[in-house]
Design a protein around this motif. Structure first.
Motif, PDB file in Angstrom:
ATOM      1  N   UNK A 220       0.796  -1.268  -0.036  1.00 21.30           N
ATOM      2  CA  UNK A 220       0.020  -0.043   0.032  1.00 21.30           C
ATOM      3  C   UNK A 220       0.775   1.364   0.138  1.00 21.30           C
ATOM      4  N   UNK A 221       0.210   2.361  -0.218  1.00 23.69           N
ATOM      5  CA  UNK A 221       1.042   3.605  -0.375  1.00 23.69           C
ATOM      6  C   UNK A 221       1.879   3.938   0.636  1.00 23.69           C
ATOM      7  N   UNK A 222       2.955   4.356   0.345  1.00 26.91           N
ATOM      8  CA  UNK A 222       4.110   4.659   1.487  1.00 26.91           C
ATOM      9  C   UNK A 222       3.607   5.748   2.507  1.00 26.91           C
ATOM     10  N   UNK A 223       3.780   5.491   3.461  1.00 22.09           N
ATOM     11  CA  UNK A 223       3.399   6.479   4.547  1.00 22.09           C
ATOM     12  C   UNK A 223       4.339   7.474   4.720  1.00 22.09           C
ATOM     13  N   UNK A 224       4.014   8.816   4.669  1.00 13.36           N
ATOM     14  CA  UNK A 224       4.959   9.922   5.076  1.00 13.36           C
ATOM     15  C   UNK A 224       5.357   9.785   6.636  1.00 13.36           C
ATOM     16  N   UNK A 225       4.847   8.861   7.454  1.00 14.42           N
ATOM     17  CA  UNK A 225       4.985   8.882   8.777  1.00 14.42           C
ATOM     18  C   UNK A 225       6.698   8.136   8.968  1.00 14.42           C
TER      19      UNK A 225
ATOM     20  N   UNK B  89       7.321   2.347   5.611  1.00 22.56           N
ATOM     21  CA  UNK B  89       5.809   1.874   6.190  1.00 22.56           C
ATOM     22  C   UNK B  89       5.008   1.927   4.859  1.00 22.56           C
ATOM     23  N   UNK B  90       3.750   1.429   5.468  1.00 19.09           N
ATOM     24  CA  UNK B  90       2.559   1.411   4.201  1.00 19.09           C
ATOM     25  C   UNK B  90       1.348   2.141   5.043  1.00 19.09           C
TER      26      UNK B  90
ATOM     27  N   UNK C 118       2.198   3.955  15.376  1.00 17.14           N
ATOM     28  CA  UNK C 118       2.501   2.627  15.984  1.00 17.14           C
ATOM     29  C   UNK C 118       1.998   1.406  15.233  1.00 17.14           C
ATOM     30  N   UNK C 119       1.011   1.335  14.841  1.00 20.40           N
ATOM     31  CA  UNK C 119       0.541   0.397  13.913  1.00 20.40           C
ATOM     32  C   UNK C 119       1.276  -0.044  12.693  1.00 20.40           C
ATOM     33  N   UNK C 120       1.794   1.181  11.990  1.00 21.62           N
ATOM     34  CA  UNK C 120       2.520   0.901  10.796  1.00 21.62           C
ATOM     35  C   UNK C 120       3.976   0.650  11.234  1.00 21.62           C
ATOM     36  N   UNK C 121       4.414   0.819  12.167  1.00 25.40           N
ATOM     37  CA  UNK C 121       6.040   0.167  12.603  1.00 25.40           C
ATOM     38  C   UNK C 121       5.708  -1.439  12.805  1.00 25.40           C
TER      39      UNK C 121
ATOM     40  N   UNK D 245       7.598   2.476  -6.532  1.00 29.04           N
ATOM     41  CA  UNK D 245       6.866   3.464  -6.044  1.00 29.04           C
ATOM     42  C   UNK D 245       5.533   3.048  -5.525  1.00 29.04           C
ATOM     43  N   UNK D 246       4.757   3.982  -5.407  1.00 30.19           N
ATOM     44  CA  UNK D 246       3.219   3.766  -5.133  1.00 30.19           C
ATOM     45  C   UNK D 246       2.615   3.161  -6.463  1.00 30.19           C
TER      46      UNK D 246
END
Length: 327
Positions: free
Chosen positions: A31-36, A101-102, A124-127, A149-150
């Motif tokens: 899934x799309x890369x998370x900016x977090x 992360x996604x 926390x969920x993404x990590x 990429x996404x």
DNA sequence: AACCTATCGGCGGAGAAATC
DNA sequence: GATTTCTCCGCCGATAGGTT
């Protein structure tokens, strides 16, 4: 039906265990890369271990999840640090490989300000999900198969469907076959019927006697409005009520609803244990304290998935193989 | 080229639950 | 009782492949 060249080579070495399958499925459809992701580059002080830094920063997530998964943290001097090994020079942490992360959460927007409760919960969920996934690819020995990429457009659904067809064909007995794009009118009982028209099924499973064992709908993500009215369902239910109609999905935030309310006979999740862990983290007040290690997360995830009745791909294969042999 | 079909994915808002 | 937060629902825009 051929697999896209980009990921054909990966699934050629498809693992047979549940976590390995889940890792490949999630990886090729990442899934799309998370900016977090950048939030994992925490700043450590000289003399501090990762655990001490996490305590000081009051992190909701645990750096140890990543370390347990095989990520290596280094401080600004390039020296390795961990929950045991204190930093000499301090500075911002660099993770190797890169933390990418996604996003599986659509309730917390990318624009959510850092520090807010919702931000920390999503982070926390993404990590945790990245750690679980990374450990699985390490243990299965498959490389990082994530697209560079996404993925945009409808291609993720096609990838997921092709992946499932591949998994089914690899795991089903000799002579059985999983196919998609099968015209419904070619199914006995649906031929010569009104309203069947030129519709195609998602995935059909056929045993060595040419008998239809099950129809499987694949949906990478699920929404209530598009989850319940699959066009193929109506004629199937009407004219072939003897055929199980099932759903396989990778939906995270609606996984509970899918398990509870979807109209299919059974539903299966790409990675039930990881959804379980992800849900547990979302609900916990202090996930880092509650689940200090990745093993704790794995155990909790399995427990939550069991309680919710989330089944995985190995369960799907088993259920199919146990189809009745008496006609 | 225009249209049709199919599949996601982001978002806002309703209502419930928790908190103040 | 009021305010904030959470959970869930489903609308609909974006995208792409197939068809006329």
């Amino acid at each position: 039906m051929p697999l896209d060249e980009q990921y054909a080579t990966i699934v050629d070495a498809l693992p047979s265990d549940g976590d390995g399958l889940a890792a490949v499925g999630l990886g090729i459809c990442w899934p799309n890369t998370s900016p977090f992701s950048a939030a994992t580059e925490i700043s450590i002080r000289a003399g501090e271990t990762l655990t001490e830094a996490a305590d000081r920063l009051k992190l909701r997530w645990s750096p140890r999840w990543l370390v347990d998964a095989g990520f290596v943290a280094t401080d600004k001097t390039g020296a390795v640090v961990s929950h045991r090994k204190p930093s000499i020079g301090g500075g911002p942490i660099t993770w190797s490989p890169d933390v990418r992360m996604c996003r599986v959460e659509d309730q917390v927007p990318n624009s959510t300000p850092a520090g807010s409760a919702r931000y920390e919960r999503r982070l926390a969920g993404e990590v945790a999900l990245l750690a679980l996934w990374h450990r699985a690819i390490e243990e299965s020995g498959v490389g990082d198969m994530r697209p560079s990429g996404d993925i945009v457009g409808n291609t993720r659904g096609a990838r997921f469907r092709d992946f499932l067809v591949y998994v089914l064909n690899a795991g089903l007995p000799q002579g059985w076959e999983a196919r998609h794009e099968v015209s419904l009118t070619s199914i006995r009982g649906l031929h010569m019927r009104r309203g069947v028209g030129g519709r195609k099924s998602d995935i059909v499973v056929i045993d060595d006697g040419g008998r239809l064992v099950a129809v499987i709908s694949s949906k990478w993500t699920w929404r209530s409005d598009r989850g319940t009215e699959a066009a193929q369902m109506v004629p199937l239910r009407q004219f072939r009520p003897d055929i199980p109609y099932t759903l396989v999905t990778a939906e995270f935030s609606r996984a509970k609803v899918v398990a509870r309310e979807s109209v299919e006979d059974r539903t299966y999740h790409l990675c039930p244990d990881w959804v379980g862990a992800w849900l547990a983290i979302g609900q916990s007040d202090e996930p880092r304290a509650e689940f200090p290690t990745l093993d704790d997360l794995v155990a909790q995830g399995r427990s939550v998935a069991d309680n919710l009745g989330l089944a995985g791909l190995p369960d799907l294969l088993r259920d199919l193989k146990e189809s009745g042999t008496i006609l």
